[in-house]
Design a protein around this motif. Structure first.
Motif, PDB file in Angstrom:
ATOM      1  N   PHE A  38      61.039   8.440 -33.016  1.00  0.00           N
ATOM      2  CA  PHE A  38      59.819   7.644 -33.162  1.00  0.00           C
ATOM      3  C   PHE A  38      58.641   8.558 -33.463  1.00  0.00           C
ATOM      4  N   HIS A  39      57.581   7.965 -34.008  1.00  0.00           N
ATOM      5  CA  HIS A  39      56.332   8.674 -34.286  1.00  0.00           C
ATOM      6  C   HIS A  39      55.206   7.995 -33.508  1.00  0.00           C
ATOM      7  N   VAL A  40      54.143   8.739 -33.267  1.00  0.00           N
ATOM      8  CA  VAL A  40      52.973   8.192 -32.588  1.00  0.00           C
ATOM      9  C   VAL A  40      51.764   8.417 -33.490  1.00  0.00           C
ATOM     10  N   ALA A  41      51.007   7.345 -33.757  1.00  0.00           N
ATOM     11  CA  ALA A  41      49.869   7.426 -34.676  1.00  0.00           C
ATOM     12  C   ALA A  41      48.583   6.981 -33.986  1.00  0.00           C
ATOM     13  N   SER A  42      47.512   7.655 -34.339  1.00  0.00           N
ATOM     14  CA  SER A  42      46.173   7.241 -33.913  1.00  0.00           C
ATOM     15  C   SER A  42      45.369   6.927 -35.156  1.00  0.00           C
ATOM     16  N   CYS A  43      44.449   5.980 -35.050  1.00  0.00           N
ATOM     17  CA  CYS A  43      43.578   5.615 -36.166  1.00  0.00           C
ATOM     18  C   CYS A  43      42.177   5.456 -35.593  1.00  0.00           C
ATOM     19  N   ILE A  44      41.304   6.424 -35.857  1.00  0.00           N
ATOM     20  CA  ILE A  44      40.003   6.493 -35.204  1.00  0.00           C
ATOM     21  C   ILE A  44      38.894   6.358 -36.241  1.00  0.00           C
ATOM     22  N   LYS A  45      37.976   5.458 -35.952  1.00  0.00           N
ATOM     23  CA  LYS A  45      36.849   5.225 -36.851  1.00  0.00           C
ATOM     24  C   LYS A  45      35.868   6.410 -36.804  1.00  0.00           C
ATOM     25  N   PHE A  46      35.197   6.639 -37.912  1.00  0.00           N
ATOM     26  CA  PHE A  46      34.251   7.755 -38.031  1.00  0.00           C
ATOM     27  C   PHE A  46      33.225   7.751 -36.899  1.00  0.00           C
ATOM     28  N   ASP A  47      32.693   6.558 -36.555  1.00  0.00           N
ATOM     29  CA  ASP A  47      31.634   6.463 -35.552  1.00  0.00           C
ATOM     30  C   ASP A  47      32.076   6.949 -34.181  1.00  0.00           C
ATOM     31  N   ALA A  48      33.377   6.833 -33.878  1.00  0.00           N
ATOM     32  CA  ALA A  48      33.861   7.206 -32.550  1.00  0.00           C
ATOM     33  C   ALA A  48      33.656   8.685 -32.257  1.00  0.00           C
ATOM     34  N   PHE A  49      33.652   9.508 -33.290  1.00  0.00           N
ATOM     35  CA  PHE A  49      33.476  10.951 -33.093  1.00  0.00           C
ATOM     36  C   PHE A  49      32.012  11.327 -32.867  1.00  0.00           C
ATOM     37  N   LEU A  50      31.091  10.352 -33.098  1.00  0.00           N
ATOM     38  CA  LEU A  50      29.664  10.626 -32.932  1.00  0.00           C
ATOM     39  C   LEU A  50      29.166  10.262 -31.535  1.00  0.00           C
ATOM     40  N   ASP A  51      30.052   9.831 -30.664  1.00  0.00           N
ATOM     41  CA  ASP A  51      29.690   9.489 -29.292  1.00  0.00           C
ATOM     42  C   ASP A  51      29.074  10.707 -28.596  1.00  0.00           C
ATOM     43  N   PRO A  52      27.850  10.610 -28.067  1.00  0.00           N
ATOM     44  CA  PRO A  52      27.199  11.760 -27.412  1.00  0.00           C
ATOM     45  C   PRO A  52      28.006  12.335 -26.257  1.00  0.00           C
ATOM     46  N   LYS A  53      28.739  11.477 -25.558  1.00  0.00           N
ATOM     47  CA  LYS A  53      29.536  11.948 -24.427  1.00  0.00           C
ATOM     48  C   LYS A  53      30.856  12.594 -24.884  1.00  0.00           C
ATOM     49  N   GLY A  54      31.234  12.351 -26.128  1.00  0.00           N
ATOM     50  CA  GLY A  54      32.457  12.942 -26.667  1.00  0.00           C
ATOM     51  C   GLY A  54      33.722  12.366 -26.094  1.00  0.00           C
ATOM     52  N   THR A  55      33.681  11.127 -25.619  1.00  0.00           N
ATOM     53  CA  THR A  55      34.872  10.529 -24.991  1.00  0.00           C
ATOM     54  C   THR A  55      35.404   9.312 -25.747  1.00  0.00           C
ATOM     55  N   ALA A  56      34.610   8.751 -26.646  1.00  0.00           N
ATOM     56  CA  ALA A  56      35.025   7.515 -27.327  1.00  0.00           C
ATOM     57  C   ALA A  56      36.331   7.699 -28.083  1.00  0.00           C
ATOM     58  N   TRP A  57      36.473   8.797 -28.797  1.00  0.00           N
ATOM     59  CA  TRP A  57      37.689   9.010 -29.586  1.00  0.00           C
ATOM     60  C   TRP A  57      38.907   9.226 -28.700  1.00  0.00           C
ATOM     61  N   LYS A  58      38.691   9.756 -27.487  1.00  0.00           N
ATOM     62  CA  LYS A  58      39.814   9.981 -26.571  1.00  0.00           C
ATOM     63  C   LYS A  58      40.353   8.672 -26.002  1.00  0.00           C
ATOM     64  N   ARG A  59      39.481   7.637 -25.924  1.00  0.00           N
ATOM     65  CA  ARG A  59      39.879   6.373 -25.304  1.00  0.00           C
ATOM     66  C   ARG A  59      40.563   5.427 -26.291  1.00  0.00           C
ATOM     67  N   THR A  60      40.631   5.797 -27.551  1.00  0.00           N
ATOM     68  CA  THR A  60      41.263   4.911 -28.535  1.00  0.00           C
ATOM     69  C   THR A  60      42.759   4.785 -28.266  1.00  0.00           C
ATOM     70  N   LYS A  61      43.301   3.607 -28.602  1.00  0.00           N
ATOM     71  CA  LYS A  61      44.727   3.366 -28.400  1.00  0.00           C
ATOM     72  C   LYS A  61      45.540   3.970 -29.547  1.00  0.00           C
ATOM     73  N   THR A  62      46.779   4.281 -29.243  1.00  0.00           N
ATOM     74  CA  THR A  62      47.691   4.811 -30.267  1.00  0.00           C
ATOM     75  C   THR A  62      48.834   3.830 -30.478  1.00  0.00           C
ATOM     76  N   LEU A  63      49.512   3.976 -31.598  1.00  0.00           N
ATOM     77  CA  LEU A  63      50.647   3.118 -31.943  1.00  0.00           C
ATOM     78  C   LEU A  63      51.926   3.956 -31.962  1.00  0.00           C
ATOM     79  N   LYS A  64      52.893   3.546 -31.177  1.00  0.00           N
ATOM     80  CA  LYS A  64      54.205   4.201 -31.172  1.00  0.00           C
ATOM     81  C   LYS A  64      55.145   3.344 -32.007  1.00  0.00           C
ATOM     82  N   PHE A  65      55.732   3.920 -33.042  1.00  0.00           N
ATOM     83  CA  PHE A  65      56.623   3.148 -33.906  1.00  0.00           C
ATOM     84  C   PHE A  65      57.874   3.950 -34.231  1.00  0.00           C
ATOM     85  N   ASN A  66      58.974   3.252 -34.422  1.00  0.00           N
ATOM     86  CA  ASN A  66      60.261   3.896 -34.712  1.00  0.00           C
ATOM     87  C   ASN A  66      60.229   4.561 -36.088  1.00  0.00           C
ATOM     88  N   SER A  67      61.092   5.561 -36.255  1.00  0.00           N
ATOM     89  CA  SER A  67      61.119   6.300 -37.514  1.00  0.00           C
ATOM     90  C   SER A  67      62.008   5.641 -38.561  1.00  0.00           C
TER      91      SER A  67
END
Length: 473
Positions: A38-67
């Motif tokens: 299986f593979h694990v993918a993240s898809c993060i919007k540009f704005d999430a990396f601009l969070d002043p606290k630097g935590t928004a991108w870490k809280r995003t959900k990931t998708l686990k899908f079979n290969s």
């Protein structure tokens, strides 16, 4: 800018180095951690990396899908859903993945490329180093690595000249085949060496006197002979003529006469021990070694066909074959390894990026904020670093009888007071520079042009074979 000509340069690299990709920002940054099942993918919007606290991108959900097909289809459907929701197109996504685990990444990589997404590879080691050194994250999970790759893609676009992250266009399946074939050959050769060492250990018991007739007890001819005569006791009653025929049959025709004479004299007094289980193991190990030798021969044939093509089947030679083989001391195996690592030279924008990828560049020795000098980088593709060192060792070892500009450069560095180990690393770096220049210019190596470019005449090198090494000015 002042033009400088360095050793291993044909003098027109400045224009090459100026070529860079224009910076482009994306709406979403996708990271894919590759696995076998299986593979694990993240898809993060540009704005999430601009969070002043630097935590928004870490809280995003990931998708686990079979290969498999259904799993990859599920991943594509998720991307399409985001495109519809935000009214985007494929060009608005930047996808990063690792070239992990042989062929595990090929399928999802090819499907995404066919769909029209911008996709790049990032080395596995670089992901871990960026996570720990740049982000201070010790958590090592598939989900976190996928998010870190998304972050690396965003950060690289924000800082295109950042040295810690190198994004490369993925190789085609055919290009990757070169690397896979050479990796297979290397593994088989390691196994063959191990089996031959085991044979030599066993022969110390079953054939203690065989070394007096043959220089190498691990040679193919000796192993075939031992299959006919498992112990010295089996050979004890054989005549010189019988031994001569058996040795000739095994393939050692050149030494058959002398070896048969030697064995006929010493075998009547042998003290070999016929231990049954040792003889059985010896037979199995020899048969395994011979099988490995045949497998390596088949791989060598495949390597030759990959490099030179198969005209009767309409398969053309690889465009880099003649260029790489024009370099001194480069064999077909080395050329195949380099092609497998490089893929397409256009994946690299500068020679510095190319050297770093091959593991032949320098980096600072740093502790905290203190820099104490430089050392050769630990990053890069180990296959490429291995063959570059292999070429460098051959250049140095054969320098007295086969002088080259490469050997002269190494001698110069040593004469300047550089340690031999460090001079060897510099030589590998210069070899990488030269390979980059030749492939970018689609030009074969010409020793006359090369020597003239740095003010050295080849006849001067050849005239000083038995004298002190010629140093470069």
């Amino acid at each position: 800018m002042k033009e400088t000509i360095t050793p291993f340069s044909y003098g027109n690299e400045d224009k090459i180095h100026e070529e860079t990709n224009p910076r482009k920002f994306y709406q979403f940054y996708v990271g894919i951690d590759i696995g076998a099942s299986f593979h694990v993918a993240s898809c993060i919007k540009f704005d999430a990396f601009l969070d002043p606290k630097g935590t928004a991108w870490k809280r995003t959900k990931t998708l686990k899908f079979n290969s498999d097909s259904s799993g990859i289809g599920e991943f594509l459907a998720a991307l399409k859903q985001i495109e519809l929701q935000f009214e985007l197109a494929q060009k608005d996504f930047l996808i990063l993945l690792e070239p992990t685990g042989g062929h595990y990444s090929y399928l999802v990589q090819q499907v995404l490329l066919n769909e029209g997404y911008d996709l790049y590879q990032v080395e596995n080691k670089a992901v871990g180093e960026f996570r720990k050194n740049n982000l201070g994250i010790t958590e090592k999970t598939d989900s976190m690595d996928a998010k870190v790759m998304s972050y690396m893609g965003w950060h690289k676009q924000l800082h295109p000249h950042m040295q810690g992250v190198t994004l490369l266009r993925p190789q085609t399946v055919l290009q990757s085949l070169f690397r896979t074939v050479m990796r297979d050959r290397w593994y088989l050769n390691v196994q063959l060496t191990r089996r031959k060492n085991q044979v030599q250990q066993l022969l110390k018991v079953t054939h203690p006197d065989l070394g007096k007739a043959f220089k190498s007890l691990g040679s193919t001819s000796v192993m075939k002979l031992v299959l006919d005569y498992p112990t010295g006791l089996h050979m004890k009653e054989s005549s010189e003529e019988e031994l001569y025929k058996a040795i000739s049959k095994s393939g050692a025709k050149k030494v058959a006469k002398q070896a048969a004479k030697t064995l006929a004299e010493i075998m009547p007094n042998t003290v070999a021990v016929p231990v049954e289980h040792l003889v059985g193991r010896q037979t199995w190990v020899i048969e395994e070694a011979l099988r490995l030798e045949e497998s390596i021969k088949l791989i060598d044939k495949e390597i030759h066909n990959l490099l030179w093509g198969v005209p009767e089947k309409g398969v053309l030679p690889h465009p880099y074959t003649e260029i790489l083989l024009s370099l001194p001391f480069v064999s077909e195996n080395i050329a195949c390894t380099l092609i497998g690592v490089i893929g397409d030279i256009e994946r690299f924008n500068t020679y510095k990026e190319f050297k770093k990828y091959l593991g032949a560049s320098a980096e600072n020795k740093q502790s905290g904020t203190s820099v104490s000098g430089t050392r050769q980088t630990y990053s890069g593709v180990r296959d490429a670093r291995r063959v570059l060192y292999q070429i460098a060792f051959i250049v140095i070892a054969s320098g007295k009888h086969n002088p080259t500009v490469f050997k002269a450069y190494y001698d110069r560095k040593v004469e300047e007071g550089m340690s031999k180990k460090k001079a060897l690393g510099h030589l590998c770096g210069k070899l990488a520079n030269l390979i980059y220049s030749l492939l970018k210019n689609n030009q074969k190596y010409d020793p006359v042009i090369h020597a003239a470019a740095i003010g050295v005449k080849l006849e001067d090198l050849n005239a000083k074979v038995n004298e002190e090494p010629l140093l470069l000015n």
